[in-house]
Design an enzyme around this catalytic site. Structure first.
Site, PDB file in Angstrom:
ATOM      1  N   HIS A 117       4.455  -8.533   9.621  1.00 25.35           N
ATOM      2  CA  HIS A 117       3.552  -7.426   9.260  1.00 25.35           C
ATOM      3  C   HIS A 117       2.713  -6.948  10.454  1.00 25.35           C
ATOM      4  CE1 HIS A 117       1.182  -5.335   6.016  1.00 25.35           C
ATOM      5  NE2 HIS A 117       0.298  -5.311   6.994  1.00 25.35           N
ATOM      6  N   LYS A 163      -0.432   9.643  -5.478  1.00 28.24           N
ATOM      7  CA  LYS A 163      -1.267   9.205  -4.362  1.00 28.24           C
ATOM      8  C   LYS A 163      -1.171   7.696  -4.142  1.00 28.24           C
ATOM      9  CE  LYS A 163      -5.746  10.131  -2.377  1.00 28.24           C
ATOM     10  NZ  LYS A 163      -5.737  11.049  -1.275  1.00 28.24           N
ATOM     11  N   GLY A 165     -10.516  -6.807   7.153  1.00 29.04           N
ATOM     12  CA  GLY A 165     -10.163  -5.749   6.210  1.00 29.04           C
ATOM     13  C   GLY A 165     -10.641  -6.062   4.798  1.00 29.04           C
ATOM     14  N   HIS A 181       0.849  -1.202   0.000  1.00 30.22           N
ATOM     15  CA  HIS A 181       0.000   0.000   0.000  1.00 30.22           C
ATOM     16  C   HIS A 181       0.879   1.244   0.000  1.00 30.22           C
ATOM     17  CE1 HIS A 181      -3.350  -2.580   1.913  1.00 30.22           C
ATOM     18  NE2 HIS A 181      -3.414  -2.602   0.620  1.00 30.22           N
ATOM     19  N   ASN A 241     -11.676  21.580   9.937  1.00 31.99           N
ATOM     20  CA  ASN A 241     -10.340  21.204   9.473  1.00 31.99           C
ATOM     21  C   ASN A 241     -10.460  20.072   8.474  1.00 31.99           C
ATOM     22  OD1 ASN A 241      -7.728  20.299   9.100  1.00 31.99           O
ATOM     23  ND2 ASN A 241      -7.602  19.302  11.112  1.00 31.99           N
ATOM     24  N   ALA A 288      -4.806  15.438   7.903  1.00 28.26           N
ATOM     25  CA  ALA A 288      -4.230  16.758   8.111  1.00 28.26           C
ATOM     26  C   ALA A 288      -4.660  17.186   9.506  1.00 28.26           C
ATOM     27  CB  ALA A 288      -4.765  17.728   7.081  1.00 28.26           C
TER      28      ALA A 288
HETATM   29 FE   LIG Z   1      -1.302  -3.873   7.047  1.00 27.84          FE
END
Ligand SMILES: [Fe+2]
Length: 594
Positions: free
Chosen positions: A124, A36, A178, A11, A526, A415
């Site tokens: 990981h 990105k 996930g 990723h 924000n 951010a």
């Molecule tokens: Fe991961």
């Protein structure tokens, strides 16, 4: 002692540098190379980390990589063979990648860095766990890590004590929380590993009408472990698809095309899917709480970015305190590996706590002014900070969208007041205004509030003084304040709040205080300083270009204020200097202005 952590090739690529147990610098490669979610080697992020530390690659004592490539390759091979011939295409795609360089990642990293040092590998999920626990305020805590997949593990939990982390139980591929969330994201026509936020944002607009159907694709046990019914999924044999036709038949509709209209059906799927993810995470956290008897918990992994689930864990699992590191996803693996090596392997003492996210590049006023000059900008320099803040606060209160660029850039996806767009939370129209001027986001996505920490309990249903520095938890907005700050109150009455302190975000804190003095409201909107589809800005040049190309009204960068936009902009005028990356690794030269 200098330890460099690297995560990449899956990723978001990133690098982090730890010196004598203290985080010196960390950054995602996408911010530097402007691509990105870039997942190739984080060469520029490494160069930046070395420059920030004032060292060369030869002065790095240990280099760590955030996962074990050979074990991962073993999982990929076994899965491909188990699902042959369905996995034929996955095989064609995986083979050249792995034979090309992924099987020799150690050599590849050595080559890229020009260093012959041995590369050390961390599992990981241990990298994830370390990235949260070892920089948390806790001496002892349970740790839960959940993501798509690492080597074989998709979810793991354990216990951290002092410098040590012991993982106790795990869920293995192909059963993955996930990847289930990825399937929901993709089914709704959103981009996987990028737009999971959208599912969360959309969920409050729907009804949980499909929860029972989700129970057919996932079996949730009492301890929060899961088994996916793999007949509905494609991730075992495809590298691009997450669910299959049977899934579409179950829910009764085909996948939504990207950018197609969102209907009640999609809103209901989002709500139902999000509810299932929350149910799993809360059950898992409750189980871990029962098993460990500990009062603190650290969350990590991509699922740790599901801030709505995180808040439910905070409220319902039995844990008293929760810590989530701002780069909870794979970029945080770089940080976790570096700390794991320093604390857990080398037994260096834990001397660092991550209480803010600003570990990226900063630029002096002189550098900012040089960049503005180079771009031919018309700007004003305001040396007196009080005046700078009073004027900025006034512009926010007048309904302007302000590009706010101050100090070191944030590490992680949020951010947090260093590279932010700020606006007035008191007007419900602010959301549409920011979207029309710069963000071009779907109307359902909420914007987040930043609040003075000492006043957080007046506006949000949290204990006084609660620390919420990373926008990873979503409490309710107090009922009497929802009409006061409508721009940051989501459909379900919540807000993904950040608490701001003078200690960690000095000028940002003082700006919100100036806004409070002016308006009585210690809260600003924000959102990240970027255009849709682009990484958050890093340099003054990135910021100025974004300011010029969008409807952002004002750019406040260091002590400089820019309100005018040129009719024609020569973006190449400020082209990056041609110092080679290799030279920068050797000399430790700064990233500088691009
Ligand atoms: Fe991961």
């Amino acid at each position: 002692m200098n330890v460099l952590g690297i995560s990449c090739y899956y990723h978001d690529a990133a690098a982090a540098l730890v010196r004598d147990g203290v985080l010196v610098a960390a950054g995602e490669e996408e911010r530097f190379n402007r691509q990105k979610h870039y997942n190739g080697f984080p060469a520029e992020a490494v160069a930046y980390c070395l420059a920030e530390a004032g060292i060369t690659i030869d002065q790095v004592d240990y280099i760590g990589f955030y996962e074990k490539p050979l074990v991962k390759f073993n999982r990929i091979l076994e899965t491909i063979f188990a699902y042959w011939p369905l996995s034929y295409r996955a095989w064609l795609k995986a083979l050249p990648l792995w034979l090309g360089h992924r099987l020799h990642i150690g050599r590849e990293i050595q080559k890229k860095l020009g260093a012959d040092r041995e590369i050390l590998y961390c599992q990981h999920h241990l990298s994830h766990a370390a990235s949260a626990f070892l920089v948390s305020p806790f001496e002892e805590a349970a740790v839960i890590s959940a993501d798509g997949v690492g080597e074989w593990t998709t979810t793991a939990w354990g216990v951290g004590r002092g410098c040590d982390i012991t993982m106790k139980k795990e869920i293995r591929f192909p059963h993955s929380i996930g990847l289930l969330f990825s399937a929901i994201t993709a089914y709704l026509g959103f981009q996987v590993n990028d737009a999971e936020w959208k599912v969360m944002g959309l969920a409050p607009y729907g009804r949980p009408r499909y929860v029972d159907r989700f129970r057919e694709v996932v079996d949730i046990k009492g301890d929060g472990s899961i088994r996916l019914d793999l007949r509905y999924f494609a991730h075992t044999y495809s590298t691009t698809r997450t669910f299959n036709r049977r899934w579409e038949r179950l829910f009764g509709r085909p996948q939504r095309a990207a950018e197609a209209d969102l209907t009640d059906f999609h809103r209901d799927i989002a709500r139902s899917g999000q509810q299932i993810i929350e149910e799993i995470m809360v059950a898992l956290a409750r189980h871990v709480h029962r098993e460990t008897g500990l009062k603190n918990v650290c969350l990590a992994g991509g699922v740790g970015l599901n801030c709505v689930a995180n808040w439910r864990i905070r409220q319902e699992s039995g844990f008293e305190n929760i810590f989530i590191q701002p780069a909870a996803g794979d970029s945080g693996g770089a940080l976790g590996t570096a700390f794991y090596l320093y604390n857990s392997v080398l037994k260096g003492p834990r001397v660092f706590q991550m209480d803010h996210a600003c570990f990226g590049p900063s630029f002096t006023d002189k550098e900012i002014e040089a960049a503005l000059r180079q771009a031919g900008a018309v700007y004003e320099s305001i040396a007196d900070e009080e005046e700078l803040l009073a004027r900025t606060a006034r512009m926010i209160a007048d309904g302007k969208v302000v590009g706010w660029f101050q100090g070191r850039m944030e590490f992680g996806q949020r951010a947090l007041g260093a590279r932010s767009l700020l606006a007035d939370p008191r007007d419900a129209k602010t959301k549409d205004l920011i979207n029309a001027k710069v963000k071009f986001r779907e109307a359902f996505r909420p914007f987040a509030p930043a609040v003075l920490k000492e006043r957080v309990h007046e506006y949000f249903d949290v204990p006084a003084g609660m620390d919420l520095p990373f926008m990873l938890l979503v409490p309710k907005v107090c009922e009497d304040k929802r009409a006061v700050i409508p721009a940051v109150t989501h459909e379900d009455g919540t807000g993904r709040v950040q608490t701001v302190t003078e200690e960690h975000n000095g000028r940002y804190y003082r700006l919100i205080r100036a806004f409070a003095e002016l308006t009585g409201v210690p809260v600003v909107v924000n959102t990240s300083f970027n255009v849709r589809g682009e990484p958050i800005v890093c340099t003054p040049k990135d910021a100025y270009n974004t300011f010029v190309n969008t409807g952002i009204d004002v750019l406040v960068m260091g002590r400089y204020v820019v309100t005018e936009k040129p009719a024609v902009v020569d973006f190449e005028a400020g082209a990056r200097r041609s110092v080679s990356l290799e030279a920068r690794l050797r000399t430790g030269e700064s990233v500088g202005i691009r």
